[in-house]
Enzyme design. Structure first.
Site, PDB file in Angstrom:
ATOM      1  CG  HIS A 169      -3.515 -13.554  -7.193  1.00  0.00           C
ATOM      2  ND1 HIS A 169      -3.239 -15.080  -8.156  1.00  0.00           N
ATOM      3  CD2 HIS A 169      -4.837 -14.467  -7.524  1.00  0.00           C
ATOM      4  CE1 HIS A 169      -4.517 -16.100  -8.034  1.00  0.00           C
ATOM      5  NE2 HIS A 169      -5.388 -15.808  -7.364  1.00  0.00           N
ATOM      6  CB  SER A 187      21.779   2.929   3.242  1.00  0.00           C
ATOM      7  OG  SER A 187      22.413   2.900   1.750  1.00  0.00           O
ATOM      8  CE  LYS A 247      17.159   1.802   0.426  1.00  0.00           C
ATOM      9  NZ  LYS A 247      17.821   1.231   0.227  1.00  0.00           N
ATOM     10  CD  GLU A 274      14.884  -5.540   5.532  1.00  0.00           C
ATOM     11  OE1 GLU A 274      15.428  -5.783   4.163  1.00  0.00           O
ATOM     12  OE2 GLU A 274      15.325  -4.326   6.327  1.00  0.00           O
TER      13      GLU A 274
END
Ligand code: ARG
Length: 463
Positions: free
Chosen positions: A161, A282, A288, A295
């Protein structure tokens, strides 16, 4: 050939196809990828015709030599297909052949149809691509094992979980993905078995009308078997779904790996460090470092599932036997193979560029009561029924939360209030090392089991 496109069905027609129809119907822009496979199958077919004495030795020699020349020309000339205007790869090859050797070339299509021809070429192409995909899965597996090796004794929390559950060796996590990829290899091999059946000799629909030895042609092409029913032979595209569903599960596994790594690379976890080589920045936020490669690995799954679903939908309810709908199978499979190929290469490269922050992972594994089950097991060993042990440890956890410490940081007297069987030896049992060691049944995370599993994985890769 670009100006006067030669159709294969000229005789029956008095007018050329409408330009929009031609654009809609033509598959050359994508099925030119089958060029080498179709030429190879055509060479074997010519030899089949020769053995059946349907064409002379001399004609067969001419055809085979010219087809080989086509292969050669295509390899040497980067623009070989670019300037051409053909209906599909099959008509392209035939036209080129006739251009070279005239009438002998006009005999090649004897005893075959584009229906058994396309099914044969596509299967040959798929067979090679499956072999390449399996190689790439092996590459990813090798990268996983190398990553495990770089962090041999490292410990991470295992989650259920997405809540910290129990400590496991980091190598155990790597090996979980190794298991998934092993099943993927198995599925691709099974798909390969069903791909490697030769439809050539099914003719258009009823079987070839010439005494061609189908088995001999199959042998020449490395097929394991020949299709046993001509209707099925020309219209079976199950193998495309076999490939795309094996690919779908593979992408499920890659996307789960990607998701784990995206989480672990976040500041919230800080378990893994991705190298600059696989991250991007970024345009606005200077601090970043984004896991774009991961992804994409996660995101690419969608199009592969989509291709699989397109194929099922295209095939559903089609009457026997060949229908032009089936031409749609190519792009779905091509895109799947391309996507899976680049995804696997990316996955291997990402894993090679990943390192575990062993301290952060170990700290996370050592905090948050991941040894609560060990305390319950300890009580069970001392004769307490598991359900009562579970209850007692639950209360001990609550007590620790209130005190702001871990179970192993409680004083023995504090622990004893939850069960009088608890003694000094409890503290050894609550250590990280003991928790790992205790999970020694097959498939567990004990260092001994994991060492064996790593060795087994290595020998699978080698074998
Ligand atoms: N381009 C076609 C395909 O991919 C080749 C087979 C054409 N056969 C036919 N009867 N029109 O399916």
């Amino acid at each position: 050939m670009s100006d006067d496109k030669k159709q294969l069905w000229g005789g029956r027609f008095t007018a050329p196809p409408d330009a929009t129809f031609a654009e809609f119907n033509d598959s050359f822009r994508f099925d030119q990828r089958l060029f080498a496979a179709d030429v190879t199958a055509s060479i074997a077919h010519a030899n089949g015709l020769r053995r059946a004495k349907v064409i002379s030795n001399d004609e067969a020699d001419k055809i085979v030599a010219a087809l080989r020349l086509l292969l050669d020309e295509a390899t040497k000339n980067a623009d070989y297909f670019a300037t051409e205007n053909a209906e599909d790869v099959h008509s392209f090859i035939e036209a080129k052949l006739i251009e070279k050797i005239g009438d002998a070339g006009r005999k090649l299509h004897t005893g075959r149809s584009r229906n058994d021809q396309v099914a044969t070429a596509f299967r040959l192409w798929c067979r090679d691509e499956i072999d390449a995909i399996i190689e790439l899965i092996r590459l990813v597996e090798g990268s996983l094992l190398a990553l495990a090796k770089r962090h041999e004794d490292a410990v991470i929390p295992a989650y259920t979980h997405l809540q910290r559950a129990q400590p496991v060796l980091f190598a155990h996590w790597c090996l979980a993905y190794f298991e998934m990829f092993e099943r993927d290899v198995e599925r691709f091999l099974q798909a390969r078995g069903r791909v490697n059946v030769k439809p050539l000799g099914s003719g258009a629909v009823a079987g070839t009308g010439f005494p061609i030895d189908r088995l001999a042609v199959a042998q020449e092409l490395g097929f394991d078997a020949v299709s046993q029913n001509s209707l099925d032979g020309v219209s079976d595209r199950d193998f495309t779904v076999d490939i795309c569903s094996a690919a779908s599960l593979l992408m499920v596994h890659l996307s789960r790996l990607a998701e784990d790594m995206i989480l672990y690379a976040s500041s919230e976890f800080k378990f893994i460090e991705l190298s600059d080589a696989v991250s991007s920045g970024s345009s606005l936020m200077p601090q970043k470092k984004n896991p774009d490669a991961l992804e994409l690995l996660r995101g690419k799954a969608g199009r592969v599932f989509g291709n699989n679903f397109s194929l099922l939908t295209m095939l559903k309810g089609l009457p026997l036997a060949y229908n032009k709908d089936m031409q749609e199978d190519k792009e779905a499979v091509f895109d799947t193979i391309d996507t899976v190929g680049i995804s696997l290469r990316a996955a291997a490269m990402i894993l090679d560029n990943t390192s575990l922050n062993e301290n952060a992972a170990r700290t996370a594994a050592a905090t948050g009561f991941l040894n609560a089950t060990d305390l319950a097991d300890y009580l069970v060993e001392k004769g307490v029924p598991f359900r009562s042990a579970h209850e007692a440890v639950g209360r001990a956890v609550l007590f620790s939360i209130e005190k702001g410490c871990e179970l192993n940081e409680l004083a023995l007297d504090d622990l004893k209030q939850f069960s009088d069987v608890i003694a000094e030896d409890v503290f050894v049992r609550l250590s990280l090392a003991s928790s790992l060691r205790a999970r020694s049944a097959i498939g567990g995370t004990s260092p001994e089991r994991v060492r064996e599993a790593l060795a087994a994985a290595h020998s699978k890769l080698k074998g």
